[in-house]
Write a protein that holds these residues in place. Structure first.
Motif, short mmCIF file in Angstrom:
data_model
loop_
_atom_site.label_atom_id
_atom_site.label_comp_id
_atom_site.label_asym_id
_atom_site.label_seq_id
_atom_site.Cartn_x
_atom_site.Cartn_y
_atom_site.Cartn_z
N ARG A 1 0.84 -1.20 0.00
CA ARG A 1 0.00 0.00 0.00
C ARG A 1 0.88 1.25 0.00
O ARG A 1 0.63 2.20 -0.74
N GLY A 2 1.92 1.24 0.84
CA GLY A 2 2.82 2.38 0.90
C GLY A 2 3.54 2.62 -0.42
O GLY A 2 3.67 3.76 -0.87
N ARG A 3 3.99 1.53 -1.05
CA ARG A 3 4.69 1.69 -2.35
C ARG A 3 3.75 2.22 -3.41
O ARG A 3 4.13 3.08 -4.22
N LEU A 4 2.53 1.72 -3.44
CA LEU A 4 1.57 2.19 -4.44
C LEU A 4 1.24 3.66 -4.24
O LEU A 4 1.04 4.39 -5.21
N MET A 5 1.18 4.10 -2.98
CA MET A 5 0.90 5.51 -2.72
C MET A 5 2.00 6.40 -3.32
O MET A 5 1.73 7.49 -3.82
N VAL A 6 3.23 5.91 -3.28
CA VAL A 6 4.35 6.67 -3.82
C VAL A 6 4.42 6.56 -5.34
O VAL A 6 4.67 7.55 -6.04
N GLU A 7 4.16 5.37 -5.87
CA GLU A 7 4.43 5.09 -7.28
C GLU A 7 3.25 5.37 -8.21
O GLU A 7 3.45 5.61 -9.40
N VAL A 8 2.02 5.31 -7.71
CA VAL A 8 0.83 5.43 -8.58
C VAL A 8 0.09 6.72 -8.23
O VAL A 8 -0.54 6.81 -7.17
N PRO A 9 0.13 7.72 -9.11
CA PRO A 9 -0.53 9.00 -8.81
C PRO A 9 -2.01 8.87 -8.47
O PRO A 9 -2.50 9.58 -7.58
N ALA A 10 -2.73 7.97 -9.13
CA ALA A 10 -4.16 7.82 -8.87
C ALA A 10 -4.40 7.30 -7.46
O ALA A 10 -5.36 7.71 -6.79
N VAL A 11 -3.54 6.42 -6.97
CA VAL A 11 -3.67 5.92 -5.61
C VAL A 11 -3.36 7.03 -4.62
O VAL A 11 -4.07 7.20 -3.62
N ARG A 12 -2.31 7.79 -4.89
CA ARG A 12 -1.94 8.89 -4.00
C ARG A 12 -3.06 9.92 -3.91
O ARG A 12 -3.39 10.41 -2.82
N SER A 13 -3.67 10.25 -5.04
CA SER A 13 -4.75 11.21 -5.06
C SER A 13 -5.96 10.71 -4.27
O SER A 13 -6.56 11.45 -3.49
N ARG A 14 -6.28 9.43 -4.45
CA ARG A 14 -7.43 8.87 -3.72
C ARG A 14 -7.13 8.76 -2.24
O ARG A 14 -8.04 8.90 -1.41
N MET A 15 -5.88 8.51 -1.89
CA MET A 15 -5.51 8.45 -0.48
C MET A 15 -5.75 9.79 0.20
O MET A 15 -6.25 9.86 1.33
N ILE A 16 -5.44 10.88 -0.50
CA ILE A 16 -5.67 12.21 0.07
C ILE A 16 -7.15 12.43 0.31
O ILE A 16 -7.57 12.94 1.37
N GLU A 17 -8.00 12.03 -0.64
CA GLU A 17 -9.44 12.15 -0.46
C GLU A 17 -9.93 11.30 0.70
O GLU A 17 -10.77 11.72 1.50
N SER A 18 -9.38 10.08 0.81
CA SER A 18 -9.78 9.18 1.88
C SER A 18 -9.40 9.74 3.24
O SER A 18 -10.17 9.62 4.21
N MET A 19 -8.24 10.36 3.33
CA MET A 19 -7.81 10.91 4.62
C MET A 19 -8.70 12.06 5.06
O MET A 19 -8.81 12.35 6.25
N SER A 20 -9.35 12.73 4.11
CA SER A 20 -10.26 13.80 4.49
C SER A 20 -11.46 13.24 5.26
O SER A 20 -12.03 13.92 6.12
N VAL A 21 -11.84 11.99 4.96
CA VAL A 21 -12.91 11.34 5.71
C VAL A 21 -12.46 11.11 7.15
O VAL A 21 -13.21 11.35 8.11
N THR A 22 -11.22 10.66 7.32
CA THR A 22 -10.66 10.51 8.67
C THR A 22 -10.63 11.85 9.38
O THR A 22 -10.93 11.94 10.58
N GLY A 23 -10.29 12.90 8.65
CA GLY A 23 -10.26 14.24 9.24
C GLY A 23 -11.62 14.68 9.73
O GLY A 23 -11.74 15.28 10.81
N ARG A 24 -12.68 14.38 8.97
CA ARG A 24 -14.03 14.75 9.41
C ARG A 24 -14.44 13.98 10.66
O ARG A 24 -15.11 14.52 11.54
#
Length: 222
Positions: free
Chosen positions: A130-153
């Motif tokens: 998961r960590g490698r994909l976040m670094v290597e795949v832009p689409a995964v990194r972008s979706r991770m940022i959106e997902s973390m906003s749910v944690t933030g709420r």
């Protein structure tokens, strides 16, 4: 989902602290999500992220493609979605009401990291992938940022209750999203540096920066 080996039997068991609080339907949902995620990680390891299709994932998890889409709207969601938010929220609410928020968070984050390393919801290999994909795949990194906003709420709700403020207050949102951003950068730093060291220590360092500010250092951090 079939359990035809020891790995499958282990991976479909939920933590004892979680199971009694969930109904049968919710437990089945979690098991289905875990089966889909496990199949995805296995295929990505074998053939790469881009080559892995939803149809292949569905076949490997022994569900229909529509079931995959019902649980995960996109392939990226399979990688970034986890089962931790409800547990984090419950544990944050269980901390003493007069405890400093960052102290509570430090305790809860450390506990979450320990649980993630125990293969409760994913194996160490899956966490590293998961960590490698976040670094290597832009689409995964972008979706991770959106997902973390749910944690933030989620965090906004808890912080608002602690402070008597509205969860939509600008100050509450800035505070919580600052914490979420810090934790995400700690995870990304760990992945970018070969996943060496203790990710929990990186998370604690990130929270210390928010608490104490950025001091000048004579040597570069490892």
């Amino acid at each position: 989902m079939p359990d035809n080996d020891d790995h499958g039997r282990h991976r479909t068991q939920l933590h004892p602290a979680v199971e009694p609080r969930l109904g049968l339907r919710e437990r089945k949902k979690i098991k289905t999500r875990m089966a889909i995620r496990e199949a995805t990680y296995r295929l990505v390891q074998e053939q790469g992220y881009d080559a892995t299709t939803i149809e292949q994932i569905a076949e490997a998890a022994e569900v229909s493609p529509s079931t995959v889409f019902r649980y995960f709207p996109t392939k990226e969601d399979i990688v970034v979605t986890d089962e931790y938010d409800p547990i984090l929220e419950e544990e944050l609410r269980a901390r003493p009401a007069d405890e400093p928020l960052l102290t509570s968070l430090r305790h809860v984050v450390r506990h979450a990291v320990e649980r993630s390393m125990s293969d409760e919801f994913e194996t160490r290999e899956e966490m590293e992938l998961r960590g490698r994909l976040m670094v290597e795949v832009p689409a995964v990194r972008s979706r991770m940022i959106e997902s973390m906003s749910v944690t933030g709420r989620m965090m906004c709700r808890v912080v608002a209750e602690r402070t008597g403020r509205d969860p939509d207050d600008l100050e509450v949102r800035v505070y919580c999203m600052g914490i979420v951003g810090a934790l995400m950068e700690a995870s990304r730093y760990w992945a970018e540096h070969g996943q060496r060291g203790d990710i929990g220590e990186y998370a604690e360092r990130a929270l210390e920066v928010l608490e104490q500010g950025l001091a000048r250092r004579d040597s570069e951090a490892p």
